[in-house]
Design an enzyme around this catalytic site. Structure first.
Site, short mmCIF file in Angstrom:
data_model
loop_
_atom_site.label_atom_id
_atom_site.label_comp_id
_atom_site.label_asym_id
_atom_site.label_seq_id
_atom_site.Cartn_x
_atom_site.Cartn_y
_atom_site.Cartn_z
N TYR A 95 0.91 -1.19 0.01
CA TYR A 95 -0.19 0.01 0.19
C TYR A 95 0.88 1.27 -0.15
O TYR A 95 1.86 1.42 0.81
CB TYR A 95 -1.07 0.00 1.34
CG TYR A 95 -1.81 1.21 1.41
CD1 TYR A 95 -3.04 1.33 0.86
CD2 TYR A 95 -1.25 2.18 1.79
CE1 TYR A 95 -3.85 2.56 1.08
CE2 TYR A 95 -2.00 3.58 2.19
CZ TYR A 95 -3.35 3.57 1.58
OH TYR A 95 -3.99 4.85 1.71
N GLU A 128 -3.14 7.60 -4.23
CA GLU A 128 -3.15 6.18 -3.51
C GLU A 128 -2.91 5.07 -4.57
O GLU A 128 -3.58 5.00 -5.35
CB GLU A 128 -4.30 6.12 -2.87
CG GLU A 128 -4.41 4.72 -1.92
CD GLU A 128 -5.83 4.52 -1.29
OE1 GLU A 128 -5.94 4.96 0.03
OE2 GLU A 128 -6.96 4.39 -1.76
#
Lengths: 370, 289
Positions: free
Chosen positions: A102, A187
């Site tokens: 992530y 993101e």
């Protein structure tokens, strides 16, 4: 805040040299089959909607060949996933997944700094990852992500060799996107390790709407309703809600406060409309017309005049009433600058102004019920 | 100095003094008694505006006057440059009224201010009022009278509403500060609460918050340790999640920044929370006994 569809975000990533899977956005099933044929390998077909959890909602399908791709794409297009219509699909090569990371860069309002968030436990909602597996690093905006920081983040993610070098190349690129595109969020979840490569399997990008004037080339999704768009063009802040009492006030805080009081008395606001401080007669009249266009049961106007002049607001009301008529009851609270003149104009137009905010709100709620 | 951040001796310059807003509010500030010593407007140096001398740059104004604070009436695309100019010139208090400044510009302004030890009020603020002594910003003059209640808020008009209620109930204010409605602003509630707690003039504090972010939750942690009573009002109880309610910072995201969360944190910290804005004066009187 405006959002980009995944395919827009990936196009942006690709331009900056962030690896993304080979693929293409399509709007038809045949087109999906053609992309699958071009790829010559199994593909993933992803609904382009602004919602997380697309997989769980059935918005992501897999196909081993062009025929399957056509079938799966046909099954998705025109349906709705998580309540959102599926009109576009991203068809791309299915990645070999060895590990999921992530990565995100966003703004920490409390720290007043950009923050890099990274985790070796990617693939799920970052809110569900235990804190000890999340790396958070505030960034000095005058330094950015320097090579030493990228090396240390790679180390903390447990990377070495070629993968570490790739991560050290990616982090400054993501930061460049964040800065150069006025992003509020960049993101990648998951960032997929595929052999010796790191590939952005998803892209979530949101842009500061106050910076759109200098991001003219950037595509984004306009999620506003027609009334919201119209209000925005007038420089007013408008949010559509689902009640029947249309509201206009001057200032974000007092507008929220007005909605809260309506709800407190059991009424339902139809909208949030902040007419701003110092809004002139013309803009106020146009704001009133926007309210009328939503067919409310009652209109409540709450003005605490500082820079905004009460007589301007009253004159705007009179103008709209005389020019087009106002078919619904209007409750107005009017105090502050040039209050007496405003109250007189309203009286000439058959309206008694209120002085106290909650009394006006209570009256509006009562009228909406009857 | 009795007051916080500014007082009757604060010398102020106005950046953007020749624009409509700049001119209007310079006159209003002078009428309130603020010592406006000059203005800045590139290319218009040597003129006068609202009776004060105009300079081309902030440095030129600082060379001519002792300057303690600057207030910006500058359009959003140029606000960053103007703020950096004021900070670089060594001015210690910079009030940024402008709204819709890109958040990346705000990050740069706040970072530079931190480095130089400058207090930034705003962006997207009504400013600061030291009641009866000095007003820097845009609030209407008539509602602010001297007294012992400190007010710190995220929004403007709602604050005028509450200050108007306080004044009508015989409760004057020591200092009233607008932090600003944006996600990134110079001061936090805690920064101001610390000053009110130490200020001999302030007996109780009103905190006007709203949904979004965690500024009120952070404030609650500090309120727990305060000796002075705090009364809070939070706007946005009825706001739906995911919608930005006018202010860039007023949005409930991923279940965070909710009304309930803030009220709970403040109540647990010992603050009295008003359900409706007009209840604030009664709660202050109750708190002060």
């Amino acid at each position: 805040m405006v959002k980009l569809f995944e395919y827009m975000g990936k196009e942006l990533f690709a331009r900056y040299g962030v690896p993304v899977p080979a693929g293409k956005m399509v709007t038809g099933a045949d087109e999906a089959a053609a992309v699958a044929a071009e790829t010559g390998a199994p593909v993933v077909i992803k609904s382009q909607i602004l919602s997380g959890k697309r997989g769980k909602g059935g918005g992501i399908k897999f196909a081993d060949n062009p025929a399957e791709a056509r079938e799966q794409a046909g099954g998705l297009l025109g349906t709705s996933v998580q309540g959102l219509p599926v009109e576009m699909l991203l068809v791309e090569e299915k990645l070999q997944i060895d590990h999921e990371f992530y990565l995100a860069i966003t703004i920490d309002g409390a720290a007043k700094r950009p923050v890099l968030i990274a985790s070796a436990q990617g693939g799920m909602d970052i809110e569900d990852v235990p804190a000890e597996y999340i790396i958070k690093e505030h960034i000095d905006i005058y330094l950015g992500i320097q090579p030493y920081l990228a090396r240390d983040i790679s180390r903390r993610l447990g990377l070495s060799g070629q993968l570490a070098r790739e991560m050290q190349r990616l982090l400054p690129l993501l930061y460049r996107i964040f800065r150069e595109k006025d992003a509020e969020l960049v993101e990648i979840n998951p960032l997929v390790q595929s052999g010796e490569k790191l590939v952005a399997a998803d892209a979530k990008v949101t842009i500061d709407d106050d910076a759109l004037y200098r991001q003219k080339d950037l595509p984004y999704v306009d999620e506003r309703t027609p009334a919201e768009r119209q209000a925005h063009a007038l420089g007013l802040s408008y949010v559509q809600l689902d009640g029947n009492i249309a509201v206009m006030a001057n200032g974000a805080g007092i507008t929220m406060g007005t909605l809260d009081i309506i709800q407190h008395y059991g009424g339902r606001p139809a909208n949030f409309l902040d007419a701003g401080g110092g809004t002139g007669m013309e803009a106020t009249a146009k704001a009133l017309e926007i309210l009328l266009s939503t067919n409310p049961r009652v209109i409540l106007i709450n003005i605490f005049g500082g820079i905004t002049r009460c007589d301007d607001v009253a004159a705007a009301f009179a103008k709209v009433k005389q020019e087009r008529g106002i078919p619904v009851p209007v409750v107005i609270r009017l105090v502050g600058t040039n209050e007496e003149e405003g109250v007189r104009i309203l009286r000439d137009n058959g309206i008694e102004a209120y002085q106290v905010m909650h009394e006006a709100a209570a009256k509006a709620v009562e009228l909406a019920r009857s | 100095m009795v007051a916080i951040i500014i007082d009757e001796k604060t010398n102020v310059i106005v950046q953007g003094v020749t624009g409509n807003q700049g001119l209007f509010h310079t006159r209003q500030m002078l009428a309130y008694g603020t010592r406006v010593v000059g203005g800045v407007s590139p290319g218009k140096g040597g003129r006068e505006a609202a009776g004060v001398p105009v300079y081309d740059t902030v440095n030129a104004a600082v060379e001519a006057h002792q300057v303690d604070a600057s207030v910006l009436f500058i359009p959003a695309p140029f606000a960053k440059d103007a703020a950096l100019e004021a900070i670089d010139a060594g001015i210690k208090v910079v009030v940024i009224v402008t709204e819709h400044i890109p958040v990346h510009d705000e990050l740069e302004i706040v970072a530079f201010a931190r480095r130089r030890g400058t207090i930034v009020i705003g962006p997207n603020t009504f400013g600061i009022v030291s009641s009866g002594r000095c007003k820097i910003g845009i609030p209407p003059n008539q509602f602010f009278v001297p007294g012992h209640i400190g007010v710190v808020a995220r929004s403007g008009t709602l604050t005028y509403e509450i200050v108007g209620n306080l004044t009508a109930n015989g409760l004057g204010q020591s200092t009233v500060i607008g932090l600003g409605g944006d996600r990134v602003v110079g001061l936090s509630f805690v920064d101001v609460l610390e000053k009110f707690e130490k200020d001999p003039e302030t007996r109780a504090v009103v905190l006007v918050g709203e949904i979004g972010g965690n500024a009120e939750e952070d404030a609650a942690r500090f309120i727990k340790k305060m000796r002075k009573p705090v009364v809070a009002y939070i706007a946005g109880k009825s706001a739906p999640p995911g919608k930005r309610m006018g202010h860039a910072g007023a949005i409930i995201e991923r279940g965070k920044g909710t009304f309930e969360g803030k009220v709970q944190a403040l109540t647990a910290a010992g603050a009295r929370v008003a359900v409706l804005p007009f209840e604030v004066p009664a709660l202050i009187k109750e708190a002060l006994g």
